[in-house]
Design a protein around this motif. Structure first.
Motif, PDB file in Angstrom:
ATOM      1  N   GLY A 198       0.791  -1.215   0.000  1.00 48.53           N
ATOM      2  CA  GLY A 198       0.000   0.000   0.000  1.00 48.53           C
ATOM      3  C   GLY A 198       0.829   1.274   0.000  1.00 48.53           C
ATOM      4  N   VAL A 199       0.238   2.326   0.532  1.00 51.30           N
ATOM      5  CA  VAL A 199       0.860   3.652   0.545  1.00 51.30           C
ATOM      6  C   VAL A 199       2.002   3.672   1.553  1.00 51.30           C
ATOM      7  N   LEU A 200       3.155   4.129   1.128  1.00 48.18           N
ATOM      8  CA  LEU A 200       4.298   4.281   2.034  1.00 48.18           C
ATOM      9  C   LEU A 200       4.137   5.614   2.752  1.00 48.18           C
ATOM     10  N   GLY A 201       3.215   5.629   3.697  1.00 51.17           N
ATOM     11  CA  GLY A 201       2.835   6.872   4.349  1.00 51.17           C
ATOM     12  C   GLY A 201       3.955   7.550   5.101  1.00 51.17           C
ATOM     13  N   VAL A 202       4.903   6.756   5.617  1.00 50.49           N
ATOM     14  CA  VAL A 202       6.001   7.344   6.375  1.00 50.49           C
ATOM     15  C   VAL A 202       6.788   8.337   5.529  1.00 50.49           C
ATOM     16  N   ALA A 203       6.822   8.137   4.225  1.00 47.92           N
ATOM     17  CA  ALA A 203       7.578   9.037   3.348  1.00 47.92           C
ATOM     18  C   ALA A 203       6.960  10.428   3.278  1.00 47.92           C
ATOM     19  N   LEU A 204       5.680  10.547   3.619  1.00 50.95           N
ATOM     20  CA  LEU A 204       4.976  11.827   3.517  1.00 50.95           C
ATOM     21  C   LEU A 204       4.996  12.609   4.820  1.00 50.95           C
ATOM     22  N   ASP A 205       5.467  11.991   5.892  1.00 54.44           N
ATOM     23  CA  ASP A 205       5.511  12.701   7.165  1.00 54.44           C
ATOM     24  C   ASP A 205       6.458  13.900   7.076  1.00 54.44           C
ATOM     25  N   PRO A 206       6.067  15.039   7.630  1.00 54.19           N
ATOM     26  CA  PRO A 206       6.963  16.207   7.601  1.00 54.19           C
ATOM     27  C   PRO A 206       8.310  15.881   8.244  1.00 54.19           C
ATOM     28  N   GLY A 207       9.368  16.194   7.554  1.00 53.86           N
ATOM     29  CA  GLY A 207      10.697  15.957   8.082  1.00 53.86           C
ATOM     30  C   GLY A 207      11.183  14.529   7.978  1.00 53.86           C
ATOM     31  N   ALA A 208      10.404  13.645   7.354  1.00 57.11           N
ATOM     32  CA  ALA A 208      10.817  12.242   7.247  1.00 57.11           C
ATOM     33  C   ALA A 208      12.088  12.129   6.423  1.00 57.11           C
ATOM     34  N   GLY A 209      12.905  11.157   6.790  1.00 55.63           N
ATOM     35  CA  GLY A 209      14.153  10.930   6.078  1.00 55.63           C
ATOM     36  C   GLY A 209      14.460   9.462   5.987  1.00 55.63           C
ATOM     37  N   VAL A 210      15.696   9.157   5.641  1.00 58.93           N
ATOM     38  CA  VAL A 210      16.120   7.785   5.429  1.00 58.93           C
ATOM     39  C   VAL A 210      15.917   6.934   6.683  1.00 58.93           C
ATOM     40  N   ASP A 211      16.238   7.477   7.844  1.00 55.09           N
ATOM     41  CA  ASP A 211      16.075   6.719   9.084  1.00 55.09           C
ATOM     42  C   ASP A 211      14.635   6.216   9.247  1.00 55.09           C
ATOM     43  N   ASP A 212      13.687   7.040   8.865  1.00 63.46           N
ATOM     44  CA  ASP A 212      12.284   6.661   9.022  1.00 63.46           C
ATOM     45  C   ASP A 212      11.902   5.519   8.082  1.00 63.46           C
ATOM     46  N   LEU A 213      12.483   5.511   6.885  1.00 66.56           N
ATOM     47  CA  LEU A 213      12.234   4.403   5.960  1.00 66.56           C
ATOM     48  C   LEU A 213      12.801   3.105   6.520  1.00 66.56           C
ATOM     49  N   VAL A 214      13.992   3.190   7.088  1.00 66.55           N
ATOM     50  CA  VAL A 214      14.614   2.014   7.692  1.00 66.55           C
ATOM     51  C   VAL A 214      13.779   1.525   8.877  1.00 66.55           C
ATOM     52  N   ASP A 215      13.329   2.447   9.711  1.00 65.42           N
ATOM     53  CA  ASP A 215      12.526   2.065  10.873  1.00 65.42           C
ATOM     54  C   ASP A 215      11.235   1.365  10.447  1.00 65.42           C
ATOM     55  N   TRP A 216      10.601   1.879   9.379  1.00 67.51           N
ATOM     56  CA  TRP A 216       9.355   1.259   8.887  1.00 67.51           C
ATOM     57  C   TRP A 216       9.600  -0.193   8.501  1.00 67.51           C
ATOM     58  N   ALA A 217      10.643  -0.429   7.715  1.00 59.65           N
ATOM     59  CA  ALA A 217      10.926  -1.791   7.282  1.00 59.65           C
ATOM     60  C   ALA A 217      11.364  -2.669   8.446  1.00 59.65           C
ATOM     61  N   ALA A 218      12.116  -2.105   9.391  1.00 57.57           N
ATOM     62  CA  ALA A 218      12.642  -2.891  10.506  1.00 57.57           C
ATOM     63  C   ALA A 218      11.555  -3.318  11.480  1.00 57.57           C
ATOM     64  N   ARG A 219      10.406  -2.669  11.451  1.00 55.94           N
ATOM     65  CA  ARG A 219       9.297  -3.068  12.324  1.00 55.94           C
ATOM     66  C   ARG A 219       8.569  -4.307  11.816  1.00 55.94           C
ATOM     67  N   LEU A 220       8.816  -4.679  10.563  1.00 52.46           N
ATOM     68  CA  LEU A 220       8.140  -5.824   9.958  1.00 52.46           C
ATOM     69  C   LEU A 220       8.979  -7.088  10.116  1.00 52.46           C
ATOM     70  N   PRO A 221       8.327  -8.249  10.182  1.00 57.60           N
ATOM     71  CA  PRO A 221       9.091  -9.499  10.226  1.00 57.60           C
ATOM     72  C   PRO A 221       9.521  -9.932   8.828  1.00 57.60           C
ATOM     73  N   MET A 222      10.619 -10.641   8.757  1.00 56.49           N
ATOM     74  CA  MET A 222      10.945 -11.341   7.523  1.00 56.49           C
ATOM     75  C   MET A 222       9.923 -12.455   7.301  1.00 56.49           C
ATOM     76  N   ILE A 223       9.690 -12.792   6.038  1.00 58.09           N
ATOM     77  CA  ILE A 223       8.850 -13.949   5.724  1.00 58.09           C
ATOM     78  C   ILE A 223       9.722 -15.191   5.607  1.00 58.09           C
ATOM     79  N   TYR A 224      10.829 -15.062   4.906  1.00 59.11           N
ATOM     80  CA  TYR A 224      11.743 -16.181   4.742  1.00 59.11           C
ATOM     81  C   TYR A 224      13.176 -15.659   4.746  1.00 59.11           C
ATOM     82  N   ARG A 225      14.108 -16.541   5.064  1.00 57.81           N
ATOM     83  CA  ARG A 225      15.522 -16.230   5.014  1.00 57.81           C
ATOM     84  C   ARG A 225      16.254 -17.384   4.353  1.00 57.81           C
TER      85      ARG A 225
END
Length: 409
Positions: A198-225
């Motif tokens: 869906g929408v990568l809403g974190v990218a639209l937050d005022p002042g959002a940067g690279v750290d926020d993109l990393v944090d968004w992905a890091a909150r999710l579990p891997m499906i497979y490794r």
């Protein structure tokens, strides 16, 4: 000793670290290239997916015209090979002939693990088989040259995604029947673990940067490794927790794990080494290069990018999420926030033409790239979508559909 997490760049130059917030490491090397393909690759890559899908990733090119020419030549060659064996290579947003229960699944461990993961999600994974086994797309990947450039382009692409998708709706038929939607494919994505789509809403937050993109992905579990050369189910814990505590088998995430994790999220625009546009259906064969031309014209010319950003600047993540549902049913007759989709699409096409023309004048693009926009301009002016053409052909039978939309051999 347990294996320690890798220390290298992640999206836009960030990296994971144990017990501390991920931070930018360095500005990435400038790359001024357009990728038009399915998936992410720096070299040409062809492989077979489920239900007979041929997935082609082009090499990296400096211009849209060169990228499109490469894809055209190689798909024509593939169609010729297929024809020699009685196989047609078709295009569009979905395989219209079969239902999900008729998919011949690839016997790869990754496929089995993913299907089990999505089944366990219940309704949130309800269309996983359709997404994994039936849908098609023509994606464009765009470069960035710094964290600031990444965020500026990303905000534009996220906001423009449903508008552009309205120009490309092209999956009205599923399981052999008219679905009543112009993009059944977009509807399927709504039930494919919404947390990672869906929408990568974190990218639209005022002042959002690279750290926020990393944090968004890091909150999710891997499906497979990948363990000992084979894909296995990953622990269903956030990636950030795995960085802290490990996978439970004495190992910790590595660089390869993070790269693999990023391939397991599917927002409308995905950030990896490039910005991948993913929402739109694939157009019919003759016009497959239109998306690359549109996105390149908007993103790579500074004036066009700024004007498009201003045009769409009032759209919120909630607006875009609602628009994705509306566009799937109504196409250009949908609304995107308070705006008619057709009006926004018309202006984005004008800006894309302006951007491509500026790049041609600067010697950065070949003139023939501008003509790639013409099929989209016709769709916008007439409101006669690719989905309408598909429905017309399908009403005359599957043979007519194949005649109209197969890659010529």
């Amino acid at each position: 000793m347990p294996q320690q997490p890798a220390q290298r760049h992640l999206p836009a130059g960030a990296r994971p670290a144990r017990r501390r917030r991920a931070r930018p490491r360095r500005e990435p090397r400038p790359r001024r290239r357009v990728h038009h393909r399915r998936g992410h690759a720096r070299r040409r890559d062809v492989h077979a997916g489920d239900r007979g899908a041929l997935e082609y990733s082009s090499a990296t090119f400096a211009t849209v015209a060169d990228a499109v020419a490469d894809v055209r030549d190689n798909l024509l060659a593939a169609a010729g090979i297929g024809a020699a064996h009685g196989i047609a290579l078709t295009t569009g947003g979905i395989v219209p002939f079969a239902a999900a229960d008729g998919i011949a699944w690839n016997p790869k461990p990754r496929v089995r693990v993913m299907r089990e993961y999505f089944r366990d999600l219940g309704p949130d994974g309800g269309h996983a088989d359709e997404v994994m086994g039936l849908i098609l797309s023509a994606q464009t990947s765009l470069d960035y040259v710094s964290p600031a450039d990444l965020m500026e382009k990303l905000r534009l692409l996220v906001r423009a995604a449903p508008v552009v998708a309205a120009l490309f709706v092209n999956s009205p038929v599923a399981a052999g029947a008219d679905t009543g939607a112009l993009s059944r494919r977009m509807q399927y994505w709504r039930r494919f673990d919404p947390r990672r789509c869906g929408v990568l809403g974190v990218a639209l937050d005022p002042g959002a940067g690279v750290d926020d993109l990393v944090d968004w992905a890091a909150r999710l579990p891997m499906i497979y490794r990948c363990v000992n050369g084979s894909h296995v189910a990953a622990p269903r814990i956030p990636f950030r927790r795995a960085i802290e505590d490990g996978f439970g088998d004495g190992t910790y995430p590595t660089e390869a794990d993070w790269e693999l994790h990023l391939s397991q999220v599917w927002p409308h625009v995905r950030v990896r080494h490039t910005l991948e546009t993913r929402l739109s259906d694939a157009p019919p064969w003759p016009w497959f290069g239109a998306g690359a031309a549109l996105w390149s014209g908007l993103a790579y010319d500074p004036a066009a990018r700024a004007a498009a950003g201003a045009l769409l600047g009032d759209l919120t993540a909630a607006d875009l999420d609602r628009a994705a549902d509306d566009v799937a049913v109504k196409g250009l007759s949908a609304s995107v926030g308070p705006h008619p989709a057709q009006e926004l699409a018309r202006e984005l096409l004008r800006l894309a033409r302006q951007g491509l023309s500026a790049r041609v004048a600067a010697g950065l693009e070949r003139p023939e790239a501008i003509a790639l926009l013409e099929p989209l301009e016709d769709v916008c002016d007439t409101m006669h979508t690719f989905a309408d053409r598909t429905l017309r052909a399908w009403s005359l039978g599957p043979s007519e559909f194949l005649r109209c939309f197969s890659v010529p051999a």
